[in-house]
Scaffold this motif. Structure first.
Motif, PDB file in Angstrom:
ATOM      1  N   VAL A 202       0.832  -1.205   0.000  1.00  0.00           N
ATOM      2  CA  VAL A 202       0.000   0.000   0.000  1.00  0.00           C
ATOM      3  C   VAL A 202       0.865   1.254   0.000  1.00  0.00           C
ATOM      4  O   VAL A 202       0.466   2.291  -0.521  1.00  0.00           O
ATOM      5  CB  VAL A 202      -0.934  -0.009   1.232  1.00  0.00           C
TER       6      VAL A 202
ATOM      7  N   LEU B  82     -12.600   5.009  -6.350  1.00  0.00           N
ATOM      8  CA  LEU B  82     -11.968   4.086  -7.284  1.00  0.00           C
ATOM      9  C   LEU B  82     -10.664   4.666  -7.816  1.00  0.00           C
ATOM     10  O   LEU B  82      -9.653   3.963  -7.917  1.00  0.00           O
ATOM     11  CB  LEU B  82     -12.925   3.773  -8.433  1.00  0.00           C
TER      12      LEU B  82
ATOM     13  N   ALA C 139      -8.058   4.490  -5.050  1.00  0.00           N
ATOM     14  CA  ALA C 139      -7.629   3.102  -4.866  1.00  0.00           C
ATOM     15  C   ALA C 139      -6.713   2.660  -6.003  1.00  0.00           C
ATOM     16  O   ALA C 139      -5.715   1.965  -5.771  1.00  0.00           O
ATOM     17  CB  ALA C 139      -8.839   2.183  -4.767  1.00  0.00           C
ATOM     18  N   LEU C 140      -7.027   3.066  -7.227  1.00  0.00           N
ATOM     19  CA  LEU C 140      -6.158   2.717  -8.356  1.00  0.00           C
ATOM     20  C   LEU C 140      -4.811   3.433  -8.271  1.00  0.00           C
ATOM     21  O   LEU C 140      -3.783   2.858  -8.650  1.00  0.00           O
ATOM     22  CB  LEU C 140      -6.847   3.047  -9.672  1.00  0.00           C
TER      23      LEU C 140
ATOM     24  N   ALA D  95      -3.013   1.217  -5.800  1.00  0.00           N
ATOM     25  CA  ALA D  95      -2.836  -0.183  -6.181  1.00  0.00           C
ATOM     26  C   ALA D  95      -1.948  -0.357  -7.404  1.00  0.00           C
ATOM     27  O   ALA D  95      -1.252  -1.372  -7.510  1.00  0.00           O
ATOM     28  CB  ALA D  95      -4.196  -0.835  -6.422  1.00  0.00           C
TER      29      ALA D  95
ATOM     30  N   SER E 156       1.181  -2.894  -7.749  1.00  0.00           N
ATOM     31  CA  SER E 156       1.238  -3.979  -8.729  1.00  0.00           C
ATOM     32  C   SER E 156       2.562  -3.990  -9.479  1.00  0.00           C
ATOM     33  O   SER E 156       3.136  -5.055  -9.727  1.00  0.00           O
ATOM     34  CB  SER E 156       0.082  -3.864  -9.722  1.00  0.00           C
TER      35      SER E 156
ATOM     36  N   GLY F 116      -1.323  -6.378  -6.169  1.00  0.00           N
ATOM     37  CA  GLY F 116      -2.302  -5.320  -6.429  1.00  0.00           C
ATOM     38  C   GLY F 116      -3.601  -5.551  -5.676  1.00  0.00           C
ATOM     39  O   GLY F 116      -4.170  -4.621  -5.101  1.00  0.00           O
ATOM     40  N   ILE F 117      -4.069  -6.791  -5.659  1.00  0.00           N
ATOM     41  CA  ILE F 117      -5.289  -7.119  -4.909  1.00  0.00           C
ATOM     42  C   ILE F 117      -5.059  -6.925  -3.416  1.00  0.00           C
ATOM     43  O   ILE F 117      -5.927  -6.404  -2.705  1.00  0.00           O
ATOM     44  CB  ILE F 117      -5.754  -8.544  -5.235  1.00  0.00           C
TER      45      ILE F 117
ATOM     46  N   TRP G  54      -5.189  -3.295  -2.704  1.00  0.00           N
ATOM     47  CA  TRP G  54      -6.580  -2.846  -2.824  1.00  0.00           C
ATOM     48  C   TRP G  54      -7.361  -3.195  -1.553  1.00  0.00           C
ATOM     49  O   TRP G  54      -8.074  -2.359  -1.005  1.00  0.00           O
ATOM     50  CB  TRP G  54      -7.203  -3.513  -4.042  1.00  0.00           C
TER      51      TRP G  54
ATOM     52  N   LEU H 159      -6.325  -1.081   1.422  1.00  0.00           N
ATOM     53  CA  LEU H 159      -6.865   0.271   1.326  1.00  0.00           C
ATOM     54  C   LEU H 159      -8.355   0.272   1.642  1.00  0.00           C
ATOM     55  O   LEU H 159      -8.853   1.189   2.287  1.00  0.00           O
ATOM     56  CB  LEU H 159      -6.613   0.836  -0.067  1.00  0.00           C
ATOM     57  N   LEU H 160      -9.077  -0.747   1.217  1.00  0.00           N
ATOM     58  CA  LEU H 160     -10.502  -0.828   1.530  1.00  0.00           C
ATOM     59  C   LEU H 160     -10.734  -1.035   3.027  1.00  0.00           C
ATOM     60  O   LEU H 160     -11.775  -0.640   3.547  1.00  0.00           O
ATOM     61  CB  LEU H 160     -11.163  -1.963   0.746  1.00  0.00           C
TER      62      LEU H 160
END
Length: 146
Positions: A25, A79, A82-83, A86, A90, A123-124, A127, A130-131
């Motif tokens: 992150v 979004l 988050a991108l 992420a 990645s 990357g997941i 993500w 962060l969520l």
């Protein structure tokens, strides 16, 4: 003795993988901090000034990202944030996995395949981390929609 060395090697790789997923992150703030620090050093501020500016830039990037992600209600803005966090994670996951795959797998095709899988996994993981920072959505009790 060889068995102990193999176990320590597996434990070391496991620790590095855990560290990669935990720190994924922070790839964007780290990149921003290093870039700001290098720029500051290039302007003649010296190593201490570059370090202070780099830490401040990284902290500000992380704080602004988390505050934006937690306070903004728009799905598209969340979004985008988050991108932003992420995507560099990645890329870092791809290169870290590629470095490990280069040591273990002789085929270039399989190295790239493992690297892509590693990039997706990191990357997941970034993500999801962060969520986890985001507050839960308030329940809509007793509100009728018309």
């Amino acid at each position: 003795m060889i068995f102990l060395g193999i176990l320590l090697c597996i434990a070391g790789i496991g620790f590095l993988c855990w560290l990669l997923f935990t720190l994924a992150v922070y790839a964007l703030p780290f990149f921003v901090g290093v870039t700001a620090g290098m720029w500051t050093f290039g302007t003649g501020a010296g190593p201490l000034g570059a370090f202070v500016v780099g830490i401040a830039a990284a902290g500000a990037t992380l704080a602004v990202g988390q505050i934006t992600f937690t306070c903004v209600r728009s799905v598209w803005a969340r979004l985008a944030v988050a991108l932003l966090f992420a995507a560099p994670a990645s890329v870092a996951g791809y290169h870290a996995t590629h470095g490990l795959a280069t040591l273990a797998v002789p085929s270039v095709g399989w190295q790239i395949a493992f690297s892509i899988v590693g990039a997706i996994a990191v990357g997941i993981a970034a993500w999801v981390r962060l969520l986890a920072v985001a507050p839960p959505e308030p329940a809509m009790r007793g509100v009728a929609r018309g």
